[in-house]
Design a protein around this motif. Sequence first.
Motif, PDB file in Angstrom:
ATOM      1  N   ALA A 198       0.831  -1.201   0.000  1.00  0.00           N
ATOM      2  CA  ALA A 198       0.000   0.000   0.000  1.00  0.00           C
ATOM      3  C   ALA A 198       0.866   1.252   0.000  1.00  0.00           C
ATOM      4  CB  ALA A 198      -0.922  -0.012   1.210  1.00  0.00           C
ATOM      5  N   GLY A 199       1.963   1.241   0.736  1.00  0.00           N
ATOM      6  CA  GLY A 199       2.868   2.383   0.723  1.00  0.00           C
ATOM      7  C   GLY A 199       3.486   2.620  -0.640  1.00  0.00           C
ATOM      8  N   ASP A 200       3.905   1.541  -1.308  1.00  0.00           N
ATOM      9  CA  ASP A 200       4.433   1.690  -2.662  1.00  0.00           C
ATOM     10  C   ASP A 200       3.380   2.234  -3.617  1.00  0.00           C
ATOM     11  OD1 ASP A 200       6.968   0.829  -2.033  1.00  0.00           O
ATOM     12  OD2 ASP A 200       6.585  -1.265  -2.544  1.00  0.00           O
ATOM     13  N   ALA A 201       2.124   1.793  -3.434  1.00  0.00           N
ATOM     14  CA  ALA A 201       1.045   2.295  -4.291  1.00  0.00           C
ATOM     15  C   ALA A 201       0.822   3.789  -4.071  1.00  0.00           C
ATOM     16  CB  ALA A 201      -0.239   1.519  -4.010  1.00  0.00           C
ATOM     17  N   LEU A 202       0.927   4.242  -2.826  1.00  0.00           N
ATOM     18  CA  LEU A 202       0.797   5.676  -2.553  1.00  0.00           C
ATOM     19  C   LEU A 202       1.909   6.470  -3.228  1.00  0.00           C
ATOM     20  CD1 LEU A 202      -0.188   5.679   1.245  1.00  0.00           C
ATOM     21  CD2 LEU A 202      -1.681   6.100  -0.720  1.00  0.00           C
ATOM     22  N   ARG A 206      17.766 -10.764   9.144  1.00  0.00           N
ATOM     23  CA  ARG A 206      16.872 -10.416   8.039  1.00  0.00           C
ATOM     24  C   ARG A 206      15.733  -9.507   8.490  1.00  0.00           C
ATOM     25  NH1 ARG A 206      17.031 -16.243   5.180  1.00  0.00           N
ATOM     26  NH2 ARG A 206      18.487 -15.740   3.495  1.00  0.00           N
ATOM     27  N   ARG A 207      15.280  -9.655   9.721  1.00  0.00           N
ATOM     28  CA  ARG A 207      14.234  -8.747  10.198  1.00  0.00           C
ATOM     29  C   ARG A 207      14.701  -7.309  10.140  1.00  0.00           C
ATOM     30  NH1 ARG A 207      13.274 -10.282  16.037  1.00  0.00           N
ATOM     31  NH2 ARG A 207      15.477 -10.810  15.885  1.00  0.00           N
ATOM     32  N   PHE A 208      15.943  -7.082  10.535  1.00  0.00           N
ATOM     33  CA  PHE A 208      16.467  -5.718  10.555  1.00  0.00           C
ATOM     34  C   PHE A 208      16.763  -5.221   9.146  1.00  0.00           C
ATOM     35  CE2 PHE A 208      17.528  -7.829  14.549  1.00  0.00           C
ATOM     36  CZ  PHE A 208      16.957  -6.953  15.453  1.00  0.00           C
ATOM     37  N   VAL A 209      17.132  -6.145   8.243  1.00  0.00           N
ATOM     38  CA  VAL A 209      17.309  -5.748   6.845  1.00  0.00           C
ATOM     39  C   VAL A 209      15.986  -5.297   6.247  1.00  0.00           C
ATOM     40  CG1 VAL A 209      17.909  -6.592   4.553  1.00  0.00           C
ATOM     41  CG2 VAL A 209      19.353  -7.184   6.492  1.00  0.00           C
ATOM     42  N   MET A 210      14.930  -6.067   6.492  1.00  0.00           N
ATOM     43  CA  MET A 210      13.609  -5.693   5.983  1.00  0.00           C
ATOM     44  C   MET A 210      13.144  -4.381   6.602  1.00  0.00           C
ATOM     45  SD  MET A 210      11.891  -9.489   6.090  1.00  0.00           S
ATOM     46  CE  MET A 210      10.307  -8.957   5.464  1.00  0.00           C
ATOM     47  N   ALA A 211      13.383  -4.233   7.905  1.00  0.00           N
ATOM     48  CA  ALA A 211      13.023  -2.971   8.550  1.00  0.00           C
ATOM     49  C   ALA A 211      13.823  -1.816   7.960  1.00  0.00           C
ATOM     50  CB  ALA A 211      13.270  -3.064  10.058  1.00  0.00           C
ATOM     51  N   GLY A 212      15.096  -2.058   7.619  1.00  0.00           N
ATOM     52  CA  GLY A 212      15.907  -1.003   7.018  1.00  0.00           C
ATOM     53  C   GLY A 212      15.373  -0.558   5.670  1.00  0.00           C
ATOM     54  N   THR A 213      14.876  -1.512   4.863  1.00  0.00           N
ATOM     55  CA  THR A 213      14.290  -1.116   3.570  1.00  0.00           C
ATOM     56  C   THR A 213      13.044  -0.261   3.764  1.00  0.00           C
ATOM     57  OG1 THR A 213      12.924  -3.113   3.403  1.00  0.00           O
ATOM     58  CG2 THR A 213      15.165  -3.230   2.530  1.00  0.00           C
ATOM     59  N   LEU A 214      12.271  -0.544   4.819  1.00  0.00           N
ATOM     60  CA  LEU A 214      11.057   0.234   5.089  1.00  0.00           C
ATOM     61  C   LEU A 214      11.401   1.613   5.646  1.00  0.00           C
ATOM     62  CD1 LEU A 214       9.039  -2.719   6.601  1.00  0.00           C
ATOM     63  CD2 LEU A 214       8.437  -1.501   4.515  1.00  0.00           C
ATOM     64  N   PHE A 215      12.323   1.670   6.595  1.00  0.00           N
ATOM     65  CA  PHE A 215      12.747   2.962   7.134  1.00  0.00           C
ATOM     66  C   PHE A 215      13.363   3.830   6.039  1.00  0.00           C
ATOM     67  CE2 PHE A 215      13.224   0.781  11.447  1.00  0.00           C
ATOM     68  CZ  PHE A 215      12.023   1.292  11.906  1.00  0.00           C
ATOM     69  N   GLY A 216      14.167   3.207   5.177  1.00  0.00           N
ATOM     70  CA  GLY A 216      14.785   3.963   4.091  1.00  0.00           C
ATOM     71  C   GLY A 216      13.762   4.550   3.143  1.00  0.00           C
ATOM     72  N   ARG A 217      12.742   3.786   2.810  1.00  0.00           N
ATOM     73  CA  ARG A 217      11.693   4.323   1.940  1.00  0.00           C
ATOM     74  C   ARG A 217      10.920   5.442   2.618  1.00  0.00           C
ATOM     75  NH1 ARG A 217       8.602  -0.886  -0.222  1.00  0.00           N
ATOM     76  NH2 ARG A 217       9.800  -1.955   1.396  1.00  0.00           N
ATOM     77  N   VAL A 255      14.488   0.478  -5.699  1.00  0.00           N
ATOM     78  CA  VAL A 255      15.545  -0.464  -5.322  1.00  0.00           C
ATOM     79  C   VAL A 255      15.239  -1.086  -3.958  1.00  0.00           C
ATOM     80  CG1 VAL A 255      17.965  -0.645  -4.663  1.00  0.00           C
ATOM     81  CG2 VAL A 255      17.340   0.602  -6.724  1.00  0.00           C
ATOM     82  N   LEU A 256      14.859  -0.253  -2.988  1.00  0.00           N
ATOM     83  CA  LEU A 256      14.556  -0.772  -1.650  1.00  0.00           C
ATOM     84  C   LEU A 256      13.313  -1.655  -1.656  1.00  0.00           C
ATOM     85  CD1 LEU A 256      15.299   2.369   0.549  1.00  0.00           C
ATOM     86  CD2 LEU A 256      16.685   0.307   0.303  1.00  0.00           C
ATOM     87  N   SER A 257      12.357  -1.322  -2.515  1.00  0.00           N
ATOM     88  CA  SER A 257      11.171  -2.166  -2.624  1.00  0.00           C
ATOM     89  C   SER A 257      11.542  -3.558  -3.140  1.00  0.00           C
ATOM     90  CB  SER A 257      10.144  -1.512  -3.545  1.00  0.00           C
ATOM     91  OG  SER A 257       9.007  -2.322  -3.712  1.00  0.00           O
ATOM     92  N   LYS A 258      12.416  -3.603  -4.153  1.00  0.00           N
ATOM     93  CA  LYS A 258      12.844  -4.899  -4.672  1.00  0.00           C
ATOM     94  C   LYS A 258      13.714  -5.636  -3.657  1.00  0.00           C
ATOM     95  CE  LYS A 258      10.555  -4.719  -8.332  1.00  0.00           C
ATOM     96  NZ  LYS A 258       9.388  -5.639  -8.462  1.00  0.00           N
ATOM     97  N   VAL A 316       4.708   7.981   6.907  1.00  0.00           N
ATOM     98  CA  VAL A 316       4.177   7.422   8.153  1.00  0.00           C
ATOM     99  C   VAL A 316       3.951   5.919   8.011  1.00  0.00           C
ATOM    100  CG1 VAL A 316       2.250   7.510   9.775  1.00  0.00           C
ATOM    101  CG2 VAL A 316       3.130   9.625   8.782  1.00  0.00           C
ATOM    102  N   VAL A 317       3.407   5.499   6.870  1.00  0.00           N
ATOM    103  CA  VAL A 317       3.144   4.071   6.651  1.00  0.00           C
ATOM    104  C   VAL A 317       4.437   3.276   6.700  1.00  0.00           C
ATOM    105  CG1 VAL A 317       2.357   2.383   4.940  1.00  0.00           C
ATOM    106  CG2 VAL A 317       1.028   4.464   5.342  1.00  0.00           C
ATOM    107  N   PHE A 318       5.464   3.723   6.000  1.00  0.00           N
ATOM    108  CA  PHE A 318       6.719   2.975   5.947  1.00  0.00           C
ATOM    109  C   PHE A 318       7.414   2.942   7.309  1.00  0.00           C
ATOM    110  CE2 PHE A 318       6.788   3.951   1.225  1.00  0.00           C
ATOM    111  CZ  PHE A 318       6.556   2.636   0.868  1.00  0.00           C
ATOM    112  N   LEU A 319       7.433   4.048   8.018  1.00  0.00           N
ATOM    113  CA  LEU A 319       8.106   4.070   9.323  1.00  0.00           C
ATOM    114  C   LEU A 319       7.401   3.148  10.315  1.00  0.00           C
ATOM    115  CD1 LEU A 319       8.998   7.858   9.716  1.00  0.00           C
ATOM    116  CD2 LEU A 319      10.463   5.992   8.950  1.00  0.00           C
ATOM    117  N   PHE A 320       6.072   3.171  10.312  1.00  0.00           N
ATOM    118  CA  PHE A 320       5.323   2.296  11.214  1.00  0.00           C
ATOM    119  C   PHE A 320       5.563   0.832  10.865  1.00  0.00           C
ATOM    120  CE2 PHE A 320       1.313   0.017  12.199  1.00  0.00           C
ATOM    121  CZ  PHE A 320       1.365   0.122  13.582  1.00  0.00           C
ATOM    122  N   GLN A 321       5.578   0.505   9.573  1.00  0.00           N
ATOM    123  CA  GLN A 321       5.812  -0.881   9.166  1.00  0.00           C
ATOM    124  C   GLN A 321       7.239  -1.312   9.461  1.00  0.00           C
ATOM    125  OE1 GLN A 321       3.387  -2.915   8.288  1.00  0.00           O
ATOM    126  NE2 GLN A 321       2.035  -1.152   8.608  1.00  0.00           N
ATOM    127  N   GLY A 322       8.179  -0.373   9.447  1.00  0.00           N
ATOM    128  CA  GLY A 322       9.536  -0.725   9.827  1.00  0.00           C
ATOM    129  C   GLY A 322       9.619  -1.210  11.264  1.00  0.00           C
TER     130      GLY A 322
END
Length: 532
Positions: free
Chosen positions: A85-89, A139-150, A178-181, A241-247
């Motif tokens: 949903a964040g990527d769609a926004l 990997r949890r922190f890697v995934m969180a990093g991609t979300l925080f970065g976005r 790139v972070l989404s992929k 806000v969406v990406f930071l919360f999901q991170g």
Amino acid sequence: MANGWGRARKTVGEASRLIGRSAAGAGRATVRAGRGTGRATVRAGRGAANGTQWVGRATRRLTYAQGAGRTGLGQLIELTAAQSAGDALVTAALAGTLFKLPVNEARGQVALYLLITMIPFVVVAPFVGPVLDRFRSGRRFVMAGTLFGRGLLCFAMAAAIIPGDVFTIFPGALAVLVLSKAYSVSRAAIMPNVLPADIALVTANARVALFALVTAGVAVPIGAGASAWLGAEWVLRGATVVFLFQGVLAVRLPRHVDSPDLDLEEEGGERPPRWRTMFNVGPVVAEAMQANVAIRLYSGFLLFYLLFLVQDGKLPGLAPAVTIGALAVAAGVGGLAGTAVASWVRTRSPQIIVLSTLALSAVTTVVAAVVFTLWTAVAVALVASFAQGLGKLALDAIVQREIGEEVRSSTFGVVEAFLQIAWVIGGLAGLWLSLFAGGSAGLAVMAAALGGSLGWLLLRRRRRSDARDARVEAARAAGPRAGSDAGTAPDDRPAAPRERPWPDPPGTTTAVVRRDDPPAEKRTKPLTNPHG
């Protein structure tokens, strides 16, 4: 006289009392009406809240079904749906500046657009995948990093929207992609770690994709409307806000999402060179990749070929805008249908699914090339989207099952890069053929390409099957001792790792597996998932 004044006063007093009683009655009625309205408002609010709670509970039952809540798959589904949903926004906010498809512009500008879309995938394959493999234990922190970065990138792009700072918006948009992929690669790599015992890999991948499609489909019109009403900068702030919360939620995924580092020295072996392992994935994964490359090339070809046929007036029947809308709806329905079918075919072999989608695409294209009309064009758009979605989910399941932990993320990065390159090549071919080829001629070329790819893959599969049968017969003829030795060096591939008793203790990982006939999915459960 006095009596007259008395009667007048009495009449006035009675009138005043009547007016007072009427006013009091009106006041009481107003109060009752106000109370009724307030109760109705409260009931409406409670009804809306109850409806929202009901939808939330129903969604949670779906995402946590069949043990998905116990293993962490349900949390991963919800996290992926929210980030989708964040990527769609972000896409809706930038649709008018960067990502708007320039259908009515020159073909050279469209070709440039296609080449630009390859940049993030060229980065993902050689760099992001190996980095993710080296951080398997986090990997949890890697995934969180991609979300925080976005989230931070969206905040920066929101600040650059009003002044029109393209040098901030454009690199930021590519970095978001790139972070989404990178998130998608990491999510696909950890899927076996959260797989319940009662769900097959194809089904689990389909469930994740289905919720991601639904949330993206809801978020796109919301983002487009908010962008038109409030401005793109506010949509990007909402995405922040969406990406930071999901991170934060990504960090809270179960610990068994992370995989321990593999120490091959304890197994008595040496770690192979990473580049060799990434590309030498074995015949099963290679076959699925090649079939999906053909399907993705076909999908990219159809998108741009049919769009420019409509623009040039070579696809009559309806108004151009209506025709494009019909093709878009068909593509959307096809993708959703592919995801639904993937969740239904729970016990089918993913290799057969991949080849079946390629065969379906070839047959449909042959029919459309012979009888080319608006509705056969809509049919091939639907089938191409269906095959792309279903084939990719089956490919993900094959990679998750066949490739070991040490190079799984790298392999997914290579897969994503090859598929995107194939899509771009198909799109460029569609642009080129639309210059001088009509609908039937272009589809005939693609039908020949798809049929040739399918025939080549089936021929290679038959040769592998014959070679395997010959080895088995030779082993039986030579006796048990020679047969056991013969099975250690099949054709030109390295020997498979030793079989381990099932189940292994938690905390161990499998090596890269390369074999022609893998066992059933349930016998290849990830060894890092304590709930499998």
